[in-house]
Design a protein around this motif. Structure first.
Motif, PDB file in Angstrom:
ATOM      1  N   MET A  22       4.130 -28.417   2.130  1.00 45.02           N
ATOM      2  CA  MET A  22       3.402 -27.254   2.630  1.00 45.02           C
ATOM      3  C   MET A  22       2.287 -26.842   1.691  1.00 45.02           C
ATOM      4  N   HIS A  51      -1.206 -26.328   3.192  1.00 44.02           N
ATOM      5  CA  HIS A  51      -2.221 -25.645   3.984  1.00 44.02           C
ATOM      6  C   HIS A  51      -1.725 -25.556   5.415  1.00 44.02           C
ATOM      7  N   ASN A  52      -2.508 -24.926   6.263  1.00 41.00           N
ATOM      8  CA  ASN A  52      -2.061 -24.727   7.635  1.00 41.00           C
ATOM      9  C   ASN A  52      -2.839 -25.567   8.632  1.00 41.00           C
ATOM     10  N   ARG A  60      -2.934 -15.858   0.394  1.00 40.53           N
ATOM     11  CA  ARG A  60      -2.361 -16.641   1.473  1.00 40.53           C
ATOM     12  C   ARG A  60      -1.063 -17.260   0.975  1.00 40.53           C
ATOM     13  N   MET A 120       1.908 -20.059   1.675  1.00 35.68           N
ATOM     14  CA  MET A 120       2.111 -21.293   2.434  1.00 35.68           C
ATOM     15  C   MET A 120       3.578 -21.655   2.514  1.00 35.68           C
ATOM     16  N   VAL A 121       4.198 -21.380   3.625  1.00 35.66           N
ATOM     17  CA  VAL A 121       5.602 -21.730   3.760  1.00 35.66           C
ATOM     18  C   VAL A 121       5.907 -22.540   5.006  1.00 35.66           C
ATOM     19  N   HIS A 122       5.004 -22.530   5.960  1.00 38.39           N
ATOM     20  CA  HIS A 122       5.188 -23.346   7.159  1.00 38.39           C
ATOM     21  C   HIS A 122       3.820 -23.591   7.760  1.00 38.39           C
ATOM     22  N   ASN A 123       3.812 -24.355   8.852  1.00 39.73           N
ATOM     23  CA  ASN A 123       2.522 -24.698   9.438  1.00 39.73           C
ATOM     24  C   ASN A 123       2.290 -24.013  10.776  1.00 39.73           C
ATOM     25  N   TYR A 141       1.614 -20.592  11.520  1.00 43.58           N
ATOM     26  CA  TYR A 141       0.515 -19.628  11.536  1.00 43.58           C
ATOM     27  C   TYR A 141       0.358 -19.128  10.112  1.00 43.58           C
ATOM     28  N   SER A 142      -0.775 -18.481   9.831  1.00 47.01           N
ATOM     29  CA  SER A 142      -1.053 -18.077   8.454  1.00 47.01           C
ATOM     30  C   SER A 142      -0.364 -16.778   8.086  1.00 47.01           C
ATOM     31  N   LEU A 143       0.126 -16.739   6.860  1.00 46.60           N
ATOM     32  CA  LEU A 143       0.781 -15.552   6.319  1.00 46.60           C
ATOM     33  C   LEU A 143      -0.045 -15.047   5.148  1.00 46.60           C
ATOM     34  N   ALA A 168      13.817 -20.282   6.377  1.00 44.41           N
ATOM     35  CA  ALA A 168      13.180 -20.857   7.563  1.00 44.41           C
ATOM     36  C   ALA A 168      13.844 -20.376   8.850  1.00 44.41           C
TER      37      ALA A 168
END
Lengths: 137, 137
Positions: free
Chosen positions: A75, A77-78, B73, B75-78, B80-82, B96
């Motif tokens: 992980m 980037h998106n 920002r 980054m923990v998943h793909n 949507y942006s957090l 998760a």
DNA sequence: AACTAGTTTAAAATCATTCTAAAGAGCCTT
DNA sequence: AAGGCTCTTTAGAATGATTTTAAACTAGTT
């Protein structure tokens, strides 16, 4: 044992039925070489090998392999999903400018202290991403 | 100084022209409360405040605030942006299963050793994400 | 060989995010 | 306060990765 039988067995052990497309993808990805792939780059590899696997199956297979512990999702980037064929415990350098991901050997990062997981939870994995940039930028 | 003038000044210092919508969003996000937002949750907050900002501007503003260092920002998943309103150096727990993100105080993680950045590069940031899961799952 | 559940397929659908072209608003100068 | 220049905002269209769909297929079993 033929390579095909070898990977078929590996898939069975992972709880995945060894279909033609899964064996083909396993042959490409799980040969021990450590690298980072995307759905796109994998599709290119498949094509380069003279094979064809539908887009949906490429995505499904990457997800299933990850779920089964044969791949690891990274992980950083998106924009799209990245998968690491190295499932051993290790960390990453990430250079956003060139979307470049580089492995860090496990021993090069030492976590001297970790917090306890919140009540009722346990730690599943610790991911360290070191964001880097070129010095003259 | 009125709150509005306060945030307008903050935006100017960050190199952003203090438009009505940026001041409104800054007022909601940069009040010192530490939390995690998404484009979606922010839009809800804006609506709840009786305001309206177009979708494109919500995305643009989140990106500009991040670029300017007013947000971070995560980054923990793909999916949507957090974004984290806490820009201080700290790390995260991520569950998760419930898409739950929890801050870890800076001092609770000690990195005793870091690798040198690759040639010609320097370290910009170090992100530690501790993936957790509930014990009975 | 026949059966069944799991899989693959191409194409359509989804959904977060970005782009577009036109209308609007800071802000500097007069 | 008006003019003007640039940056912003807007709604809606476009993009692009990923997931879903329904029908065709296949691995493994009987």
């Amino acid at each position: 044992m033929t390579p095909k039988a070898h990977f078929a067995e590996k898939l069975r052990l992972a709880g995945l039925r060894p279909t033609r497309q899964r064996v083909a993808i396993a042959t490409l990805l799980l040969d021990g070489r450590h690298r980072h792939v995307t759905a796109d780059s994998l599709t290119e590899e498949i094509t380069a090998a003279g094979l064809h696997v539908s887009g949906g199956t490429v995505y499904n297979t990457l997800n299933q392999f990850t779920e089964a512990g044969l791949l690891r999702r990274v992980m950083v980037h998106n924009d799209y999903s990245l998968f690491d064929t190295n499932t051993d415990h290790h960390h990453h350098f990430y250079e956003a400018e060139n979307d470049q991901l580089v492995d860090i050997p496990h021993d090069d990062v030492i976590l001297a202290q970790l917090p306890a997981a919140p009540d009722g939870h346990e730690i599943k994995a610790v991911d360290v991403v070191i964001h880097i940039q070129s010095k003259n930028s």
